[in-house]
Design an enzyme around this catalytic site. Sequence first.
Site, PDB file in Angstrom:
ATOM      1  N   THR A  29      -0.310   0.463   6.498  1.00  0.00           N
ATOM      2  CA  THR A  29      -0.008  -0.576   5.519  1.00  0.00           C
ATOM      3  C   THR A  29       0.286  -1.879   6.249  1.00  0.00           C
ATOM      4  O   THR A  29       0.987  -1.884   7.252  1.00  0.00           O
ATOM      5  CB  THR A  29       1.199  -0.221   4.624  1.00  0.00           C
ATOM      6  OG1 THR A  29       1.509  -1.353   3.796  1.00  0.00           O
ATOM      7  CG2 THR A  29       2.433   0.160   5.422  1.00  0.00           C
ATOM      8  N   GLY A  30      -0.291  -2.969   5.763  1.00  0.00           N
ATOM      9  CA  GLY A  30      -0.042  -4.247   6.418  1.00  0.00           C
ATOM     10  C   GLY A  30      -1.179  -5.214   6.170  1.00  0.00           C
ATOM     11  O   GLY A  30      -1.957  -5.041   5.223  1.00  0.00           O
ATOM     12  N   ASP A  84      -8.213  -2.743   4.669  1.00  0.00           N
ATOM     13  CA  ASP A  84      -8.349  -1.625   5.616  1.00  0.00           C
ATOM     14  C   ASP A  84      -8.208  -0.264   4.955  1.00  0.00           C
ATOM     15  O   ASP A  84      -8.752   0.726   5.453  1.00  0.00           O
ATOM     16  CB  ASP A  84      -7.284  -1.756   6.716  1.00  0.00           C
ATOM     17  CG  ASP A  84      -5.862  -1.729   6.133  1.00  0.00           C
ATOM     18  OD1 ASP A  84      -5.612  -2.450   5.149  1.00  0.00           O
ATOM     19  OD2 ASP A  84      -5.021  -0.985   6.666  1.00  0.00           O
ATOM     20  N   THR A 122       0.830  -1.197   0.000  1.00  0.00           N
ATOM     21  CA  THR A 122       0.000   0.000   0.000  1.00  0.00           C
ATOM     22  C   THR A 122       0.866   1.249   0.000  1.00  0.00           C
ATOM     23  O   THR A 122       1.987   1.222   0.484  1.00  0.00           O
ATOM     24  CB  THR A 122      -0.887  -0.032   1.252  1.00  0.00           C
ATOM     25  OG1 THR A 122      -1.751  -1.143   1.129  1.00  0.00           O
ATOM     26  CG2 THR A 122      -1.697   1.228   1.421  1.00  0.00           C
TER      27      THR A 122
HETATM   28  N1  ASP Z   1      -3.339  -3.026   3.941  1.00  0.00           N
HETATM   29  C1  ASP Z   1      -3.496  -3.442   2.571  1.00  0.00           C
HETATM   30  C2  ASP Z   1      -4.699  -4.338   2.455  1.00  0.00           C
HETATM   31  O1  ASP Z   1      -4.931  -5.116   3.360  1.00  0.00           O
HETATM   32  C3  ASP Z   1      -2.335  -4.175   2.037  1.00  0.00           C
HETATM   33  C4  ASP Z   1      -1.036  -3.430   2.106  1.00  0.00           C
HETATM   34  O2  ASP Z   1      -0.801  -2.629   3.005  1.00  0.00           O
HETATM   35  O3  ASP Z   1      -0.207  -3.668   1.228  1.00  0.00           O
HETATM   36  O4  ASP Z   1      -5.368  -4.283   1.462  1.00  0.00           O
END
Ligand code: ASP
Length: 322
Positions: free
Chosen positions: A239-240, A219, A188
């Site tokens: 991000t996560g 999220d 993200t």
């Molecule tokens: N948080 C993002 C999601 O769950 C993924 C990411 O941070 O890369 O869609």
Amino acid sequence: MTQTHVPVIAIHGGAGTISAATTSAEQAQAYHDALKNIVAAAQAMLLKGASALDAACLAVEMLEECPLFNAGHGAVFTHDETHELDAAVMDGATLAAGAIAGVCRIRRPVRAARAVLEDGAHVLLAGAGAETFARERGLEMVEPSFFSTEARRQQLYRVRGTGRVVTDHEGASMTAASPLDEDKKFGTVGAVALDMHGHLAAATSTGGMTNKRVGRIGDSPLIGAGTYADDRTAAVSCTGSGEMFIRVAAAYDVCARMAYGGATLEAATHAVVQQSLPAIGGSGGLIGVDRHGNLSLAFNSEGMYRGHARGNEAANTAIFAA
Ligand code: ASP
């Protein structure tokens, strides 16, 4: 209008684990250069008196357009080899927010989120309805293949073979051409800003997670989970592993800890990133700026692409823990 605040911008380009392959200095440098460039562009805007909302949106738009990051062009694939993009923006001055989810034809998802905010009737639009809205607003539309890169397709094939959605750090090893292992990294992008006028804003955009089920929403576009901004406390972009960020209302929890418990930004982000998220297996990080201009760029993974600048100081960028 008073201009008493030193503007601050911070951005992230995802968190993750260190590449199994040897990362060359040139590979790392490409990421540092992209991050620096984007921080500098948003910083220049803020120094001219632009709003935090404009600066955060510009930074995210530039990150979306950069194929190094998993948003816009270069977004990850779903299990069915399609793209579903999510984005959100929030204005800390008014608590106005806009978001879009599960779209595959809007070139710059963050612009569509901003248009939802400006329209004001709704906060979150999804799928075909969100795309119709964006088209009506005159935003640039593209074929879904616009977002595809060969590297992301190969990543899907590797991860799909494991039967996993890449929310943990067990993906197949590979010859990554980037500092964070592309199979084990959350991609993200996001930005938070404090402008000269004392206002905060946050923006986040993502392709989601590799091998996610079609229809899954993370999220990032959920106000309070991956994105939140309130002038009274802080602006936050996450991000996560999205499911866990949703379950702890991560971005809002940072602000709530500050508002109700008097926590500093640093203490609040530490509690969320190092305690609440790991307690349920959540991995990743977030960036936050508070109304005084304090910054926190926190993560519980091995690295997080990040950059920031305060006032007219030179941009700072980093990938791994300090
Ligand atoms: N948080 C993002 C999601 O769950 C993924 C990411 O941070 O890369 O869609």
